[in-house]
Enzyme design. Structure first.
Site, PDB file in Angstrom:
ATOM      1  N   PRO A  10       0.863  -1.306  -0.101  1.00  0.00           N
ATOM      2  CA  PRO A  10       0.052   0.154   0.033  1.00  0.00           C
ATOM      3  C   PRO A  10       0.799   1.140   0.029  1.00  0.00           C
ATOM      4  O   PRO A  10       1.708   1.329   0.612  1.00  0.00           O
ATOM      5  CB  PRO A  10      -0.705  -0.099   1.377  1.00  0.00           C
ATOM      6  CG  PRO A  10       0.083  -1.209   1.975  1.00  0.00           C
ATOM      7  CD  PRO A  10       0.558  -1.978   1.216  1.00  0.00           C
ATOM      8  N   ASN A  11       0.375   2.182  -0.533  1.00  0.00           N
ATOM      9  CA  ASN A  11       0.925   3.484  -0.799  1.00  0.00           C
ATOM     10  C   ASN A  11       1.846   3.868  -1.601  1.00  0.00           C
ATOM     11  O   ASN A  11       2.645   4.676  -1.934  1.00  0.00           O
ATOM     12  CB  ASN A  11       1.136   4.143   0.801  1.00  0.00           C
ATOM     13  CG  ASN A  11      -0.264   4.360   1.545  1.00  0.00           C
ATOM     14  OD1 ASN A  11      -1.020   4.759   1.006  1.00  0.00           O
ATOM     15  ND2 ASN A  11      -0.107   3.731   2.581  1.00  0.00           N
ATOM     16  N   ARG A  18       4.871  10.777  -3.030  1.00  0.00           N
ATOM     17  CA  ARG A  18       4.925  10.433  -1.525  1.00  0.00           C
ATOM     18  C   ARG A  18       6.154  10.492  -0.821  1.00  0.00           C
ATOM     19  O   ARG A  18       7.226   9.854  -1.045  1.00  0.00           O
ATOM     20  CB  ARG A  18       4.424   8.921  -1.381  1.00  0.00           C
ATOM     21  CG  ARG A  18       4.354   8.574   0.124  1.00  0.00           C
ATOM     22  CD  ARG A  18       4.223   6.918   0.166  1.00  0.00           C
ATOM     23  NE  ARG A  18       4.141   6.816   1.451  1.00  0.00           N
ATOM     24  CZ  ARG A  18       4.376   5.492   2.063  1.00  0.00           C
ATOM     25  NH1 ARG A  18       4.728   4.584   1.136  1.00  0.00           N
ATOM     26  NH2 ARG A  18       4.300   5.149   3.325  1.00  0.00           N
ATOM     27  N   TYR A  23      11.445   8.547   0.505  1.00  0.00           N
ATOM     28  CA  TYR A  23      11.427   7.534  -0.561  1.00  0.00           C
ATOM     29  C   TYR A  23      11.967   7.929  -2.114  1.00  0.00           C
ATOM     30  O   TYR A  23      11.908   7.194  -2.997  1.00  0.00           O
ATOM     31  CB  TYR A  23       9.755   6.878  -0.939  1.00  0.00           C
ATOM     32  CG  TYR A  23       9.430   6.436   0.440  1.00  0.00           C
ATOM     33  CD1 TYR A  23       9.952   5.177   1.048  1.00  0.00           C
ATOM     34  CD2 TYR A  23       8.372   7.294   0.978  1.00  0.00           C
ATOM     35  CE1 TYR A  23       9.122   4.717   2.247  1.00  0.00           C
ATOM     36  CE2 TYR A  23       7.886   6.803   2.248  1.00  0.00           C
ATOM     37  CZ  TYR A  23       8.345   5.372   2.730  1.00  0.00           C
ATOM     38  OH  TYR A  23       7.868   5.068   3.993  1.00  0.00           O
ATOM     39  N   ALA A  77       3.482  -0.849   4.747  1.00  0.00           N
ATOM     40  CA  ALA A  77       2.832  -0.697   5.988  1.00  0.00           C
ATOM     41  C   ALA A  77       2.306  -2.153   6.590  1.00  0.00           C
ATOM     42  O   ALA A  77       2.542  -2.595   7.856  1.00  0.00           O
ATOM     43  CB  ALA A  77       1.803   0.281   6.156  1.00  0.00           C
ATOM     44  N   GLU A  98      12.927  -9.872   1.414  1.00  0.00           N
ATOM     45  CA  GLU A  98      12.128  -8.585   1.666  1.00  0.00           C
ATOM     46  C   GLU A  98      12.876  -7.236   1.470  1.00  0.00           C
ATOM     47  O   GLU A  98      14.022  -7.337   1.952  1.00  0.00           O
ATOM     48  CB  GLU A  98      11.954  -8.839   3.352  1.00  0.00           C
ATOM     49  CG  GLU A  98      11.134  -7.519   4.193  1.00  0.00           C
ATOM     50  CD  GLU A  98      11.152  -7.762   5.556  1.00  0.00           C
ATOM     51  OE1 GLU A  98      11.494  -8.831   5.993  1.00  0.00           O
ATOM     52  OE2 GLU A  98      10.647  -6.647   6.009  1.00  0.00           O
ATOM     53  N   HIS A 100      12.841  -3.096   1.743  1.00  0.00           N
ATOM     54  CA  HIS A 100      12.340  -1.712   2.151  1.00  0.00           C
ATOM     55  C   HIS A 100      13.182  -0.653   1.628  1.00  0.00           C
ATOM     56  O   HIS A 100      14.478  -0.669   1.742  1.00  0.00           O
ATOM     57  CB  HIS A 100      12.223  -1.578   3.711  1.00  0.00           C
ATOM     58  CG  HIS A 100      11.135  -2.530   4.072  1.00  0.00           C
ATOM     59  ND1 HIS A 100       9.914  -2.198   4.185  1.00  0.00           N
ATOM     60  CD2 HIS A 100      11.635  -3.680   4.887  1.00  0.00           C
ATOM     61  CE1 HIS A 100       9.367  -3.684   4.707  1.00  0.00           C
ATOM     62  NE2 HIS A 100      10.212  -4.562   4.981  1.00  0.00           N
ATOM     63  N   ARG A 107      13.264   4.187  12.095  1.00  0.00           N
ATOM     64  CA  ARG A 107      12.124   5.184  12.052  1.00  0.00           C
ATOM     65  C   ARG A 107      11.458   4.979  13.344  1.00  0.00           C
ATOM     66  O   ARG A 107      11.913   4.375  14.198  1.00  0.00           O
ATOM     67  CB  ARG A 107      11.350   4.792  10.663  1.00  0.00           C
ATOM     68  CG  ARG A 107      12.321   5.388   9.640  1.00  0.00           C
ATOM     69  CD  ARG A 107      11.570   5.137   8.227  1.00  0.00           C
ATOM     70  NE  ARG A 107      10.482   5.926   8.105  1.00  0.00           N
ATOM     71  CZ  ARG A 107       9.515   5.825   7.128  1.00  0.00           C
ATOM     72  NH1 ARG A 107       9.672   4.716   6.445  1.00  0.00           N
ATOM     73  NH2 ARG A 107       8.588   6.483   7.018  1.00  0.00           N
TER      74      ARG A 107
HETATM   75  C1  DQA Z   1       8.396   0.862   3.573  1.00  0.00           C
HETATM   76  C2  DQA Z   1       8.642   1.105   4.936  1.00  0.00           C
HETATM   77  C3  DQA Z   1       7.160   0.881   5.790  1.00  0.00           C
HETATM   78  O1  DQA Z   1       7.457   1.267   7.037  1.00  0.00           O
HETATM   79  C4  DQA Z   1       6.081   1.945   4.961  1.00  0.00           C
HETATM   80  O2  DQA Z   1       5.031   1.725   5.703  1.00  0.00           O
HETATM   81  C5  DQA Z   1       6.304   1.946   3.690  1.00  0.00           C
HETATM   82  C6  DQA Z   1       7.395   1.690   2.852  1.00  0.00           C
HETATM   83  C7  DQA Z   1       9.869   1.161   2.602  1.00  0.00           C
HETATM   84  O3  DQA Z   1       9.926   0.780   1.567  1.00  0.00           O
HETATM   85  O4  DQA Z   1      10.671   2.048   3.287  1.00  0.00           O
HETATM   86  O5  DQA Z   1       5.207   2.276   3.111  1.00  0.00           O
HETATM   87  O6  DQA Z   1       8.189  -0.454   3.274  1.00  0.00           O
END
Ligand code: DQA
Length: 143
Positions: A10-11, A18, A23, A77, A98, A100, A107
């Site tokens: 999401p997002n 964003r 990011y 998230a 995984e 990020h 954070r």
């Molecule tokens: C994220 C880190 C997550 O905590 C956050 O909710 C995101 C992006 C990252 O790519 O740094 O939406 O996964």
């Protein structure tokens, strides 16, 4: 040719606009193009899926079981909340990476738990969008 699935949560459809200070400025479609280029010399066929809905992610993970050779997942998230995604990942027979873009461990404290990490062959965090191509390189090493 090995098939690698990217699942993006999401997002992250909003990448580019964003929180660019966290990011960066690349959009999801820029990232997809960058990964397609990185995948070619590795002889990987890649597919990208993004959704804001937890259930979509769960179903795509379930359906991946017999279709792919590796999964690269940024569940965003849902990483920090989803037992459903954790349970679905347990069903897979191939390596899970995984990713990020930021480093959630530096954070807010609610980002410090990952329900994906126990099932991941590797966690790549804090490398920005380069994390996705690093994940491809790592899969190439282990597959
Ligand atoms: C994220 C880190 C997550 O905590 C956050 O909710 C995101 C992006 C990252 O790519 O740094 O939406 O996964």
């Amino acid at each position: 040719m090995k098939k690698i699935l990217f699942i993006i949560g999401p997002n992250l459809n909003l990448l580019g606009i964003r929180e660019p200070e966290i990011y960066g400025h690349q959009t999801l479609s820029d990232i997809e193009k960058m990964c397609a280029e990185a995948a070619r010399p590795l002889n990987f066929q890649i597919e990208f899926k993004q959704s804001n809905y937890e259930g979509d992610l769960v179903t795509w993970i379930q359906d991946a079981r017999d279709e792919y050779d590796g999964l690269i997942i940024n569940a965003a998230a849902y990483t920090h909340t989803s037992v459903a995604i954790h349970d679905a990942l347990k069903f897979l027979k191939f390596p899970i990476i995984e990713v990020h873009q930021s480093d959630p461990s530096t954070r807010e404290s609610f980002r410090h738990i990952s329900y994906i990490e126990p099932l991941a062959a590797k966690v790549i965090k804090g490398l920005g969008t380069k994390g996705y191509t690093e994940a491809l390189a790592y899969l190439h090493e282990i597959l």
